[in-house]
Design a protein around this motif. Structure first.
Motif, short mmCIF file in Angstrom:
data_model
loop_
_atom_site.label_atom_id
_atom_site.label_comp_id
_atom_site.label_asym_id
_atom_site.label_seq_id
_atom_site.Cartn_x
_atom_site.Cartn_y
_atom_site.Cartn_z
N MET A 1 9.78 22.36 6.28
CA MET A 1 9.01 22.83 7.44
C MET A 1 9.69 23.86 8.39
O MET A 1 11.08 24.23 8.31
CB MET A 1 9.58 21.47 8.64
N PRO A 2 9.04 24.42 8.98
CA PRO A 2 9.67 25.43 9.77
C PRO A 2 9.51 25.25 11.77
O PRO A 2 9.15 23.88 11.74
CB PRO A 2 8.23 26.38 9.86
N VAL A 3 10.42 26.13 12.15
CA VAL A 3 11.35 25.83 13.02
C VAL A 3 10.66 26.62 14.03
O VAL A 3 10.32 28.22 14.18
CB VAL A 3 12.71 26.53 13.22
N TYR A 4 10.54 26.08 15.08
CA TYR A 4 9.39 26.31 16.60
C TYR A 4 10.08 26.41 17.28
O TYR A 4 10.88 25.95 18.05
CB TYR A 4 7.44 25.50 16.23
N GLU A 5 9.91 27.63 18.75
CA GLU A 5 10.21 27.39 19.52
C GLU A 5 9.67 26.98 21.22
O GLU A 5 8.53 27.46 20.95
CB GLU A 5 10.42 29.15 19.85
N TYR A 6 10.06 25.99 22.07
CA TYR A 6 9.42 25.69 22.90
C TYR A 6 9.66 26.35 24.47
O TYR A 6 11.01 26.51 24.16
CB TYR A 6 8.66 24.34 23.13
N LEU A 7 8.97 26.47 25.32
CA LEU A 7 9.75 27.01 27.05
C LEU A 7 8.95 25.66 27.42
O LEU A 7 8.30 25.49 27.99
CB LEU A 7 9.19 28.21 26.87
N CYS A 8 10.66 24.86 28.02
CA CYS A 8 9.92 23.79 29.53
C CYS A 8 10.48 24.41 30.66
O CYS A 8 11.01 25.62 30.73
CB CYS A 8 11.03 22.80 28.92
N ASN A 9 9.66 24.86 31.84
CA ASN A 9 9.43 25.38 32.55
C ASN A 9 10.46 24.51 33.23
O ASN A 9 11.20 25.28 34.50
CB ASN A 9 8.10 24.72 33.50
N ASP A 10 11.42 23.37 33.51
CA ASP A 10 12.59 23.05 34.11
C ASP A 10 13.72 23.32 33.39
O ASP A 10 14.64 23.58 33.87
CB ASP A 10 12.17 21.39 34.38
N CYS A 11 13.80 23.02 32.02
CA CYS A 11 15.06 23.05 30.69
C CYS A 11 15.19 24.54 30.36
O CYS A 11 16.16 24.48 30.35
CB CYS A 11 15.16 22.18 30.57
N GLY A 12 14.12 25.00 30.01
CA GLY A 12 14.69 26.45 29.77
C GLY A 12 13.93 26.62 28.26
O GLY A 12 13.80 25.58 27.47
N PRO A 13 14.24 27.74 27.54
CA PRO A 13 13.64 27.11 25.80
C PRO A 13 14.40 25.77 25.04
O PRO A 13 15.53 25.83 24.66
CB PRO A 13 13.99 29.14 25.47
N PHE A 14 13.37 25.84 24.13
CA PHE A 14 14.71 24.93 22.56
C PHE A 14 13.09 25.02 21.77
O PHE A 14 12.73 25.15 21.36
CB PHE A 14 14.37 23.38 23.31
N THR A 15 14.20 24.63 20.18
CA THR A 15 13.45 24.39 18.98
C THR A 15 13.47 23.38 18.80
O THR A 15 13.98 22.56 18.84
CB THR A 15 14.27 25.37 18.04
N VAL B 1 6.07 28.85 21.93
CA VAL B 1 6.05 30.45 22.78
C VAL B 1 6.84 30.70 21.54
O VAL B 1 7.10 30.55 20.74
CB VAL B 1 6.80 30.89 24.19
N ILE B 2 6.81 32.69 21.42
CA ILE B 2 7.92 33.09 20.65
C ILE B 2 8.58 33.62 20.63
O ILE B 2 7.90 34.83 22.17
CB ILE B 2 6.70 33.92 20.24
N LEU B 3 9.89 33.63 21.01
CA LEU B 3 10.71 34.41 21.73
C LEU B 3 12.02 35.04 21.27
O LEU B 3 12.31 36.17 21.64
CB LEU B 3 11.75 33.49 22.64
N THR B 4 12.07 35.20 19.73
CA THR B 4 13.38 35.87 18.61
C THR B 4 11.82 36.37 17.88
O THR B 4 10.80 35.48 17.48
CB THR B 4 13.78 35.12 18.55
#
Length: 113
Positions: free
Chosen positions: A1-15, A39-42
């Motif tokens: 399974m692939p690793v995806y990036e997400y962006l929380c408005n309060d806590c910041g990015p996480f995968t 989101v795509i950050l990297t």
């Protein structure tokens, strides 16, 4: 399974690792549990890939979208190239009925391109 990036408005990015079928769905932040968009950050990690594999990917991308013309192909072979020029003596070069060239006496272990 692939690793995806997400962006929380309060806590910041996480995968997170998720199935590909869920790639566009938002995911809950692991800290505050708020729904966060993907989101795509990297950039993809091509630098970790061996150089041979990177070259193969580059070749596949080039050939899929912009194949080389015959002029570009001939430019990559210098003058006097055994596969492109007809300067070889008849005893060193053979042709099949289909037009394929062969060099049986020169280097029998090599396959011509």
């Amino acid at each position: 399974m692939p690793v995806y990036e997400y962006l929380c408005n309060d806590c910041g990015p996480f995968t997170d690792i998720r199935p590909m079928a869920e790639c566009d769905l938002p995911h809950d932040c692991p800290q505050c549990e708020m729904s966060s968009p993907r989101v795509i950050l990297t950039a993809p990690n091509f630098f970790c890939m061996p150089s041979e594999r990177r070259k193969a990917h580059a070749t596949n991308e080039r050939s899929r979208h912009a194949p080389r013309t015959s002029a570009e192909y001939k430019a990559s072979h210098g003058p006097g190239c055994g596969c492109c020029s007809g300067n070889k003596p008849a005893r060193l070069m053979t042709k099949t009925k289909g037009g394929a060239k062969g060099f049986p006496t020169a280097r029998p272990w090599m396959i011509s391109h």
